[in-house]
Design a protein around this motif. Structure first.
Motif, PDB file in Angstrom:
ATOM      1  N   ILE A 159       1.008  -0.988   0.058  1.00  0.00           N
ATOM      2  CA  ILE A 159       0.092   0.020   0.082  1.00  0.00           C
ATOM      3  C   ILE A 159       1.064   1.166  -0.514  1.00  0.00           C
ATOM      4  CG2 ILE A 159      -2.207   1.165   1.306  1.00  0.00           C
ATOM      5  CD1 ILE A 159      -2.690  -1.442   2.693  1.00  0.00           C
ATOM      6  N   GLU A 160       2.162   1.187   0.884  1.00  0.00           N
ATOM      7  CA  GLU A 160       3.020   2.667   0.761  1.00  0.00           C
ATOM      8  C   GLU A 160       3.834   2.595  -0.344  1.00  0.00           C
ATOM      9  OE1 GLU A 160       2.303   2.933   5.716  1.00  0.00           O
ATOM     10  OE2 GLU A 160       4.403   1.281   4.846  1.00  0.00           O
ATOM     11  N   ARG A 161       5.005   1.524  -0.599  1.00  0.00           N
ATOM     12  CA  ARG A 161       6.223   0.942  -1.871  1.00  0.00           C
ATOM     13  C   ARG A 161       5.690   0.468  -3.146  1.00  0.00           C
ATOM     14  NH1 ARG A 161      10.013  -1.728   2.443  1.00  0.00           N
ATOM     15  NH2 ARG A 161       8.945  -3.581   2.746  1.00  0.00           N
ATOM     16  N   SER A 162       6.327   0.310  -4.065  1.00  0.00           N
ATOM     17  CA  SER A 162       5.840   0.395  -5.246  1.00  0.00           C
ATOM     18  C   SER A 162       6.676  -1.575  -5.177  1.00  0.00           C
ATOM     19  CB  SER A 162       6.912   0.834  -6.819  1.00  0.00           C
ATOM     20  OG  SER A 162       8.215   0.443  -6.173  1.00  0.00           O
ATOM     21  N   ALA A 216      -9.513   2.871  -3.338  1.00  0.00           N
ATOM     22  CA  ALA A 216      -7.686   3.435  -3.871  1.00  0.00           C
ATOM     23  C   ALA A 216      -6.979   2.045  -3.660  1.00  0.00           C
ATOM     24  CB  ALA A 216      -7.711   5.008  -3.846  1.00  0.00           C
ATOM     25  N   GLU A 217      -7.061   2.388  -2.187  1.00  0.00           N
ATOM     26  CA  GLU A 217      -5.716   0.917  -1.800  1.00  0.00           C
ATOM     27  C   GLU A 217      -5.909  -0.319  -1.988  1.00  0.00           C
ATOM     28  OE1 GLU A 217      -4.372   3.672   2.738  1.00  0.00           O
ATOM     29  OE2 GLU A 217      -6.343   2.025   2.265  1.00  0.00           O
ATOM     30  N   TRP A 218      -7.529  -0.568  -2.311  1.00  0.00           N
ATOM     31  CA  TRP A 218      -7.822  -1.686  -2.996  1.00  0.00           C
ATOM     32  C   TRP A 218      -6.775  -1.784  -4.514  1.00  0.00           C
ATOM     33  CZ3 TRP A 218      -7.732  -6.295  -1.149  1.00  0.00           C
ATOM     34  CH2 TRP A 218      -8.294  -6.611  -0.394  1.00  0.00           C
ATOM     35  N   ASP A 219      -7.164  -0.594  -5.015  1.00  0.00           N
ATOM     36  CA  ASP A 219      -6.951  -1.290  -6.603  1.00  0.00           C
ATOM     37  C   ASP A 219      -5.187  -0.729  -6.439  1.00  0.00           C
ATOM     38  OD1 ASP A 219      -8.953  -0.866  -7.035  1.00  0.00           O
ATOM     39  OD2 ASP A 219      -8.973   1.637  -7.680  1.00  0.00           O
ATOM     40  N   ARG A 220      -4.234   0.124  -5.425  1.00  0.00           N
ATOM     41  CA  ARG A 220      -2.849  -0.316  -5.431  1.00  0.00           C
ATOM     42  C   ARG A 220      -2.805  -1.261  -4.491  1.00  0.00           C
ATOM     43  NH1 ARG A 220       1.579   3.584  -5.645  1.00  0.00           N
ATOM     44  NH2 ARG A 220       3.481   3.138  -3.755  1.00  0.00           N
ATOM     45  N   PHE A 221      -2.965  -2.066  -4.187  1.00  0.00           N
ATOM     46  CA  PHE A 221      -2.262  -3.335  -2.912  1.00  0.00           C
ATOM     47  C   PHE A 221      -2.924  -4.497  -4.186  1.00  0.00           C
ATOM     48  CE2 PHE A 221      -4.079  -6.929  -0.911  1.00  0.00           C
ATOM     49  CZ  PHE A 221      -2.646  -7.489  -0.788  1.00  0.00           C
ATOM     50  N   ALA A 225      -2.363  -4.439  -7.590  1.00  0.00           N
ATOM     51  CA  ALA A 225      -1.819  -4.669  -8.344  1.00  0.00           C
ATOM     52  C   ALA A 225      -0.518  -3.898  -8.092  1.00  0.00           C
ATOM     53  CB  ALA A 225      -2.232  -2.516  -9.238  1.00  0.00           C
ATOM     54  N   GLY A 226      -0.421  -4.110  -7.378  1.00  0.00           N
ATOM     55  CA  GLY A 226       0.980  -4.146  -6.924  1.00  0.00           C
ATOM     56  C   GLY A 226       1.362  -5.790  -6.165  1.00  0.00           C
TER      57      GLY A 226
END
Length: 294
Positions: free
Chosen positions: A74-77, A126-131, A133-134
């Motif tokens: 959630i915090e880094r790539s 938004a965090e779900w999408d980032r998580f 995908a990441g």
């Protein structure tokens, strides 16, 4: 082929080191082997250098199964995560492991004894999408290293409930596999047999721990923390709680890999070798009753 392993958390706890802090690694490995386990996951008393760890495990004729890795996607790539995981990945590869166990630990409360489970983090859309995908990209990078990422849903983290497991599985690509943890699923409100049926083609690792319903109910009524619940005995070994293991295992008839008993308890209340043997013997029987091959 199914192999049965153990997590040393039954002897010495990683999240609460004072639980079993006095028990030496030698005792843990000697007792695990005497019970019949073929391999061990990493614990806080294991050296993280393959040149040191290999002879220790070899002396007990045990393989390294894998080990927990805390992601912060959630915090880094994913690329930053790969850099952070480099030493862990290299150790697993050097020890011949097949899977990397990952759990998202951004804002987690599972390691904080004073934090009730009701205060656990919940992701925004938004965090779900980032998580998702990441996690997919990180799993692909891990696969390029020759390891399979297995995701460990866990109490106190952002992936705890059945709905959260479903959202993660639906939103990630095929490189992300599921670590089915019977204890965390049950306590989190899911039916582990239903999860096994739904995701049988993506389950690549299994943690077997049982749940004591009375302690679970008391924990929920009192809004206890994860660690308070563990100390009180919410978890135990297979066959000593409410999980129907035969039903779970029948849902994964083609499963091949490790089934690891990971049942954290207070070793002063639950003598490790006694519970390790109880859990091992029960799990062997459940595997046979379910018709799976070892």
């Amino acid at each position: 082929m199914i192999r049965i392993g153990a997590n040393p958390i039954g002897w010495s706890n990683d999240d609460m080191p004072e639980l079993g802090g006095h028990i030496p690694l030698e005792q843990c490995l000697t007792e695990a082997k005497s019970v019949g386990f073929e391999g061990m996951e990493l614990g806080n008393k294991f050296p993280r250098d393959a040149a040191l760890l290999r002879p220790i495990l070899a002396a007990h004729d045990l393989d390294l199964v894998s080990g927990w890795y805390s992601t912060f996607l959630i915090e880094r790539s994913p690329e930053e995560e790969l850099t952070a995981a480099r030493a862990h990945i290299d150790l697993l590869k050097a020890m011949g492991c097949a899977v990397l166990i990952a759990a998202e630990c951004t804002r987690t409360v599972h390691g904080t004894r004073g934090a009730p489970l009701s205060t656990r983090p919940v992701m925004t859309d938004a965090e779900w999408d980032r998580f998702n995908a990441g996690l997919t990209r990180f799993a692909e990078l891990v696969a390029a290293e020759g390891l399979t990422l297995v995701y460990h849903h866990h109490m106190g983290t952002v992936v705890q409930t059945e709905a959260e497991i479903d959202r993660m599985m639906a939103g990630t690509g095929p490189a992300v596999k599921l670590l089915l943890d019977t204890g965390h699923a049950t306590w989190g409100g899911a039916d582990p047999a239903a999860l096994a049926r739904r995701y049988r083609d993506r389950i690549a690792h299994i943690h077997a721990k049982d749940v004591r319903p009375a302690v679970k109910a008391e924990s929920e009524k009192g809004d206890w923390s994860f660690l308070e619940s563990v100390v009180a005995g919410v978890y135990t070994v297979p066959g000593d709680g409410c999980v129907d293991y035969v039903s779970v295992l029948r849902e994964v008839p083609d499963y091949a890999g490790w089934i690891v008993i990971e049942a954290e308890q207070d070793p002063e209340k639950a003598i490790p070798i006694v519970y390790a043997k109880l859990g091992y013997d029960n799990l062997v029987r459940f595997i046979a009753e379910a018709g799976l091959k070892r």
